[in-house]
Scaffold this motif. Structure first.
Motif, mmCIF file in Angstrom:
data_model
loop_
_atom_site.group_PDB
_atom_site.id
_atom_site.type_symbol
_atom_site.label_atom_id
_atom_site.label_comp_id
_atom_site.label_asym_id
_atom_site.label_seq_id
_atom_site.Cartn_x
_atom_site.Cartn_y
_atom_site.Cartn_z
ATOM 1 N N ALA A 24 -1.161 17.442 -22.719
ATOM 2 C CA ALA A 24 -1.776 18.670 -22.381
ATOM 3 C C ALA A 24 -0.926 19.346 -20.893
ATOM 4 O O ALA A 24 -0.715 20.575 -20.995
ATOM 5 C CB ALA A 24 -3.210 18.627 -21.937
ATOM 6 N N LEU A 25 -0.749 18.460 -20.089
ATOM 7 C CA LEU A 25 -0.105 19.020 -18.875
ATOM 8 C C LEU A 25 1.596 19.236 -18.971
ATOM 9 O O LEU A 25 2.157 20.246 -18.532
ATOM 10 C CB LEU A 25 0.120 17.515 -17.887
ATOM 11 C CG LEU A 25 -1.483 17.508 -17.037
ATOM 12 C CD1 LEU A 25 -1.478 16.125 -16.415
ATOM 13 C CD2 LEU A 25 -1.466 18.507 -16.092
ATOM 14 N N LEU B 83 3.443 9.651 -22.563
ATOM 15 C CA LEU B 83 4.225 10.252 -21.552
ATOM 16 C C LEU B 83 5.480 10.538 -22.022
ATOM 17 O O LEU B 83 6.073 11.669 -21.645
ATOM 18 C CB LEU B 83 4.522 8.981 -20.474
ATOM 19 C CG LEU B 83 5.571 9.197 -19.157
ATOM 20 C CD1 LEU B 83 4.853 10.254 -18.407
ATOM 21 C CD2 LEU B 83 5.880 8.076 -18.571
ATOM 22 N N PHE B 84 6.328 9.960 -23.098
ATOM 23 C CA PHE B 84 7.276 10.412 -23.844
ATOM 24 C C PHE B 84 7.006 11.732 -24.491
ATOM 25 O O PHE B 84 7.944 12.577 -24.525
ATOM 26 C CB PHE B 84 7.931 9.443 -24.740
ATOM 27 C CG PHE B 84 9.078 9.780 -25.411
ATOM 28 C CD1 PHE B 84 10.192 9.618 -24.703
ATOM 29 C CD2 PHE B 84 9.058 10.122 -26.753
ATOM 30 C CE1 PHE B 84 11.482 9.957 -25.320
ATOM 31 C CE2 PHE B 84 10.446 10.605 -27.496
ATOM 32 C CZ PHE B 84 11.659 10.282 -26.746
ATOM 33 N N ALA B 85 6.088 11.854 -25.277
ATOM 34 C CA ALA B 85 5.751 13.033 -26.026
ATOM 35 C C ALA B 85 5.413 14.417 -25.096
ATOM 36 O O ALA B 85 6.039 15.355 -25.173
ATOM 37 C CB ALA B 85 4.330 12.746 -26.746
ATOM 38 N N SER B 86 4.837 14.000 -23.815
ATOM 39 C CA SER B 86 4.875 15.133 -22.856
ATOM 40 C C SER B 86 6.284 15.365 -22.410
ATOM 41 O O SER B 86 6.603 16.582 -22.268
ATOM 42 C CB SER B 86 3.982 14.695 -21.621
ATOM 43 O OG SER B 86 3.945 15.390 -20.736
ATOM 44 N N LEU B 87 7.111 14.592 -21.865
ATOM 45 C CA LEU B 87 8.434 14.940 -21.348
ATOM 46 C C LEU B 87 9.235 15.566 -22.311
ATOM 47 O O LEU B 87 9.772 16.616 -22.066
ATOM 48 C CB LEU B 87 8.943 13.544 -21.025
ATOM 49 C CG LEU B 87 8.411 12.897 -19.827
ATOM 50 C CD1 LEU B 87 9.010 11.456 -19.439
ATOM 51 C CD2 LEU B 87 8.557 13.944 -18.368
ATOM 52 N N LEU B 88 8.909 15.348 -23.835
ATOM 53 C CA LEU B 88 9.818 15.655 -24.492
ATOM 54 C C LEU B 88 9.506 17.332 -25.008
ATOM 55 O O LEU B 88 10.332 18.231 -25.230
ATOM 56 C CB LEU B 88 10.110 14.847 -25.987
ATOM 57 C CG LEU B 88 10.913 15.278 -27.013
ATOM 58 C CD1 LEU B 88 12.378 15.109 -26.654
ATOM 59 C CD2 LEU B 88 10.688 14.532 -28.196
ATOM 60 N N GLY B 89 8.216 17.338 -25.182
ATOM 61 C CA GLY B 89 7.664 18.770 -25.253
ATOM 62 C C GLY B 89 8.143 19.778 -24.252
ATOM 63 O O GLY B 89 8.424 20.699 -24.470
#
Length: 525
Positions: A332-333, A461-467
């Motif tokens: 979300a962030l 964390l990886f999903a957030s950074l990639l998005g």
């Protein structure tokens, strides 16, 4: 770093011992005896999410409407005044809220003593705050905030009135009344604020919003709580509470000042416009952290305190809560960071300098996804002194860090640079102190490996950074051309699709849970 600072159950029976609700026994658990706590925890989490989601929805709408109507200056003036009042509110809340929730043996005498101490303290602090308002205005070189500070001081007494009944409900993990109270209060306060903003009251519209929200919240809370104080002051009961209360209050003030030192610097050196921009940049990451991670924090202290004599079980429960916090919070962030620039641009051109600051403050939010559960874990096992010490260390380092930033950028007319510099400093400070706190909590206190607890959160964390990274690249190279509204939609959809897809692909726990819900539906179809 964060510290604790809402499903109905049976009304609180004033004739029985309150500690029966959460009394902690030696580990003789039968499966059927564990079923009730599990159900209560799930129900509490549901209503805790309902509480924060309701508040998120209403406050987001109100904030955006008022921001577009009033501009950064009015927001900055009221934010500076609110900071002055919130320090005393935090002192009142942390004095007893955590103590009542954490204490194993609690009876009516403890509640009576705590209530009258908080009421007496709130009356004294209200008068002290009203007298000190001109000094706060002088310190920030903003004479206009004097009367705003004075007008906001009744919030201190309103806070004092709610501390004990709120602690009782949180201790029993009865979050439904708290959710109802929050939703009603924020909605009515928001309507009043918007109406006064339309009428041209500027900053005073925000003042009225805060006061009305506080009054309605106190009224609703006392309406849904059966407990009433008796006209007596049991001194022995207060002696039982005051040691832990003093530590908790000291830690609470340290945490509050540490996470608000950025606003102190902005108000002192950069003025109300920079404060208003920063508050908008900070508001949405804070809201997302609240609705996704602090919802768990609200139920974590009573749940973990129940397991304080079983450290292995406590560590396992904490790890599962941290995984949930990361799964719902980090993507979300990342989506918010990807959409930050078009989002603030939609409020009007005067808010555009807040875009980069919001992206940087999403880092603070991501760090707090991990940090929000550490304070309650330490409190649950009676190690509140560690939290207090780290809070004051963070405050000392923060003062030095933001003093340097203030000196370097003092006199700069670039609001974007001022907001971004403070946000970057806050991100670095929060990251450092949370890493230290995590090591102490996991490795030293609970005797488990930090990596063992944190590893399940890596897919999120990886999903957030990639998005965020892919969406940032699209924006950086100008691959989407058009109005901010179009960019807001495209960036949001792109970041959501990438983050959600990667998370489901990499997180086995989450994908297993999702498939477990889908398979029965497919069989029925």
């Amino acid at each position: 770093m964060s510290q604790t600072v809402d499903q109905s159950v049976d009304p609180l029976d004033r004739t029985v011992e309150l500690d029966r609700t959460v009394e902690i026994k030696a580990p003789e658990h039968q499966p059927e005896r564990e079923e009730a706590p599990r159900k209560r925890l799930k129900s509490a989490i549901f209503w805790s999410y309902a509480l924060t989601a309701g508040r998120l929805g209403t406050t987001t709408i109100v904030t955006f409407v008022l921001a577009s109507m009033l501009g950064p200056h009015a927001f900055g003036v009221v934010a500076t005044a609110l900071l002055f009042v919130m320090i005393t509110q935090m002192l009142l809340q942390q004095t007893l809220l955590t103590t009542i929730i954490q204490r194993e043996q609690l009876d009516e005498d403890h509640l009576d003593a705590g209530f009258w101490v908080v009421i007496g303290g709130s009356l004294g602090l209200t008068g002290l705050a009203a007298g000190a308002a001109p000094l706060w205005a002088w310190f920030n070189d903003q004479p206009e905030i004097t009367w705003i500070c004075i007008a906001l001081t009744p919030m201190i007494l309103l806070q004092g009135l709610t501390v004990v009944p709120e602690a009782i409900l949180r201790r029993k993990m009865t979050f439904r009344p708290l959710a109802i109270r929050t939703l009603i209060a924020t909605a009515i306060g928001g309507v009043v604020g918007i109406a006064l903003a339309f009428a041209g009251f500027q900053a005073w519209a925000l003042v009225a919003q805060q006061l009305v929200t506080g009054v309605i919240g106190a009224i609703v809370l006392w309406t849904v709580t059966d407990w009433r104080p008796r006209w007596r002051f049991p001194r022995q009961a207060w002696r039982d509470l005051r040691g832990f209360s003093a530590q908790s209050a000291l830690g609470g003030i340290g945490v509050f000042l540490a996470i608000r030192i950025d606003l102190l610097v902005l108000a002192k050196w950069f003025g109300p416009v920079a404060v208003g921009l920063y508050r908008i940049a900070q508001r949405l990451p804070d809201m997302l952290t609240e609705v996704t991670s602090r919802s768990l924090q609200q139920v974590s202290l009573p749940e973990l305190a129940r397991l304080q004599r079983e450290p292995d079980v406590l560590a396992d429960r904490l790890a599962k809560m941290l995984h949930v916090s990361a799964v719902v919070g980090l993507p979300a962030l990342g989506i918010l960071a990807a959409d930050a620039k078009p989002l603030v641009a939609l409020l009007g051109p005067e808010w555009s300098p807040a875009g980069v600051g919001m992206q940087l403050l999403c880092i603070v939010g991501a760090v707090n996804v991990y940090g929000v559960l550490l304070g309650p874990a330490l409190q649950a096992v009676g190690r509140v002194g560690i939290n207090t010490a780290l809070a004051w260390i963070q405050l000392a380092v923060g003062i030095a860090t933001f003093y340097v930033i203030g000196q370097l950028l003092n006199g700069s007319a670039d609001d974007r640079k001022q907001v971004a510099a403070i946000a970057l400093g806050m991100a670095g400070l929060e990251f450092t102190i949370t890493v230290v706190m995590a090591y102490i909590t996991f490795n030293r206190v609970l005797k488990v490996s930090s990596w063992r607890v944190v590893r399940p959160t890596m897919p999120a964390l990886f999903a957030s950074l990639l998005g965020f990274g892919i969406t940032w690249s699209v924006d950086r190279f100008g691959l989407v051309d058009g109005p901010w509204t179009l960019k807001f939609v495209i960036y949001g959809v792109l970041a959501t699709a990438i983050s959600g897809g990667v998370l489901l692909a990499l997180d086995r726990r989450l994908s297993g849970m999702v498939m477990g819900k889908i398979r029965p539906l497919l069989k029925k179809a």
